[in-house]
Design an enzyme around this catalytic site. Structure first.
Site, PDB file in Angstrom:
ATOM      1  N   GLU A 148       0.830  -1.212   0.000  1.00  0.00           N
ATOM      2  CA  GLU A 148       0.000   0.000   0.000  1.00  0.00           C
ATOM      3  C   GLU A 148       0.863   1.262   0.000  1.00  0.00           C
ATOM      4  OE1 GLU A 148      -3.068   0.413  -0.562  1.00  0.00           O
ATOM      5  OE2 GLU A 148      -3.570  -1.698  -0.599  1.00  0.00           O
ATOM      6  N   TYR A 180      -7.037   5.738   4.875  1.00  0.00           N
ATOM      7  CA  TYR A 180      -6.998   4.846   3.724  1.00  0.00           C
ATOM      8  C   TYR A 180      -6.115   3.623   3.999  1.00  0.00           C
ATOM      9  CZ  TYR A 180      -5.620   2.537  -0.437  1.00  0.00           C
ATOM     10  OH  TYR A 180      -5.365   1.528  -1.329  1.00  0.00           O
ATOM     11  N   ASP A 219      -9.363   5.522  -2.537  1.00  0.00           N
ATOM     12  CA  ASP A 219      -8.144   6.070  -3.146  1.00  0.00           C
ATOM     13  C   ASP A 219      -8.578   6.831  -4.399  1.00  0.00           C
ATOM     14  OD1 ASP A 219      -8.804   4.130  -4.958  1.00  0.00           O
ATOM     15  OD2 ASP A 219      -6.822   3.211  -5.048  1.00  0.00           O
ATOM     16  N   CYS A 252     -13.336   2.108 -15.666  1.00  0.00           N
ATOM     17  CA  CYS A 252     -13.698   3.461 -15.224  1.00  0.00           C
ATOM     18  C   CYS A 252     -12.438   4.321 -15.105  1.00  0.00           C
ATOM     19  CB  CYS A 252     -14.447   3.414 -13.892  1.00  0.00           C
ATOM     20  SG  CYS A 252     -15.365   4.933 -13.570  1.00  0.00           S
TER      21      CYS A 252
HETATM   22  S1  SF4 Z   1     -20.670   2.923 -15.972  1.00  0.00           S
HETATM   23 FE1  SF4 Z   1     -18.919   4.025 -16.780  1.00  0.00          FE
HETATM   24  S2  SF4 Z   1     -18.746   5.845 -15.512  1.00  0.00           S
HETATM   25 FE2  SF4 Z   1     -20.057   4.413 -14.424  1.00  0.00          FE
HETATM   26  S3  SF4 Z   1     -18.691   3.304 -13.051  1.00  0.00           S
HETATM   27 FE3  SF4 Z   1     -18.864   2.114 -14.934  1.00  0.00          FE
HETATM   28  S4  SF4 Z   1     -17.174   2.764 -16.243  1.00  0.00           S
HETATM   29 FE4  SF4 Z   1     -17.425   4.288 -14.608  1.00  0.00          FE
END
Ligand code: SF4
Length: 339
Positions: A47, A130, A148, A202
């Site tokens: 970490e 964290y 994080d 994401c």
């Molecule tokens: S749908 Fe898209 S914006 Fe929403 S958490 Fe998943 S990858 Fe991220």
């Protein structure tokens, strides 16, 4: 961009959200070495290493494995001397981190065991909320949320959070959300999955929502605009001038830092620009550190160049065993190769 519409609210019923993460992680979770251990010491090392260093860098140069080979447990780290400690951390930067780890190792040795509670973990040097929760979740599999940078991005998109995520109020809000959603049954899997979604689908900028396992819970319609962050401080350009000087035996002149931040690290001797104006520049290296963009100018010293009392001649064979900041290591190695 293509982004599925949210049909489920994870806050009114978190179970399907947690299940979706666990199922995805079972199929797609990556096999990092720190995920194979439940040793709190090893988890803490990973970490702290990953706080300011990319996973690819930590893995690519096997920093994690090498550090644990050298210091496999708190007792071995607790008695590490400065030279060994800095050498084991060389290349990772932010050397204050490894000194804190040694302090933590000493505290653990003194206590006779690794603490498990949030309060006790947060009393360890350099361990904040964290890191304490990461150790609780990843080592002890205890219910604990982690926030994080990756998790902050995912959560801010899931709830369409339009305030700054790095302000005290924004962070507080995200921690509250994270605590509400955290899986009390599978904390290790849940947190690993959420962090990994932040590293994969994401990601910053335009995410891959069509590949995302929690898209049906995600409210934002404009994920590429999130998270909102406070404006970064402007980068400051710094010019640094150093000497390259060898004596008749081929030894290299170096200087050991005494300042707080890089105490104990070896560098090429630094000079003011005016002091090197008559010397030939033989190498230039550029690197960034925090908000500074540094240009390191290496000048060829001449026999009459004055040297200082605290500068030390080192045999070229000894240089490899000295702890050196990465830019200096690159400069010295290249120049030794050339000569
Ligand atoms: S749908 Fe898209 S914006 Fe929403 S958490 Fe998943 S990858 Fe991220």
């Amino acid at each position: 961009m293509l982004k599925p519409v949210a049909t489920l609210d994870p806050f009114s019923d978190p179970a399907p959200f947690r299940d979706a993460l666990a199922e995805w992680f079972g199929k797609h979770g990556r096999d990092y070495p720190w995920r194979r251990t439940s040793d709190p010491y090893a988890v803490l090392i990973s970490e702290v290493m990953l706080q300011q260093t990319q996973i690819a860098t930590v893995l690519g140069r096997n920093y994690y494995g090498r550090f644990l080979d050298r210091f496999p447990d708190p007792p071995s780290l607790a008695i590490a001397d400065d030279a060994d400690l800095l050498k084991a951390w060389e290349g990772l930067g932010y050397y204050r981190r490894v000194r804190m780890l040694r302090e933590t190792a000493r505290a653990v040795v003194e206590a006779g065991r690794f603490p498990e509670s949030l309060d006790a973990l947060q009393k360890l040097p350099g361990v904040g909320r964290y890191t304490a929760n990461a150790v609780r979740a990843f080592a002890f599999d205890l219910p604990a949320a982690v926030v994080d940078g990756n998790v902050a991005r995912v959560l801010s998109r899931v709830v369409d959070f339009r305030d700054t995520v790095d302000s005290p109020a924004g962070l507080k809000h995200l921690w509250t959300l994270a605590d509400q959603l955290a899986d009390p049954q599978r904390p290790k899997v849940y947190n690993s999955a959420l962090m990994e979604i932040g590293q994969t689908c994401c990601r910053p900028g335009v995410p891959d929502c069509l590949a995302c396992p929690i898209a049906q819970f995600c409210k934002t319609r404009e994920p590429e605009t999130l998270p909102v962050k406070t404006a970064k401080a402007k980068t400051t350009q710094v010019e640094s001038h150093v000497l390259w000087m060898r004596d008749s035996e081929g030894r290299v002149l170096l200087h050991q830092e005494q300042g707080k931040r890089r105490q104990g690290l070896w560098k090429l001797p630094e000079r003011k620009a005016a002091d090197v104006s008559g010397l030939r520049e033989i190498a230039t290296h550029r690197y960034g550190i925090t908000r500074y963009q540094v240009t390191l100018h290496v000048h060829q010293a001449i026999p009459t160049t004055p040297i200082r009392e605290d500068e030390v001649w080192q045999q070229p064979e000894a240089v490899a065993s000295l702890a050196m900041p990465s830019p200096y290591r690159r400069a010295v190695e290249a120049l030794l190769k050339e000569s």
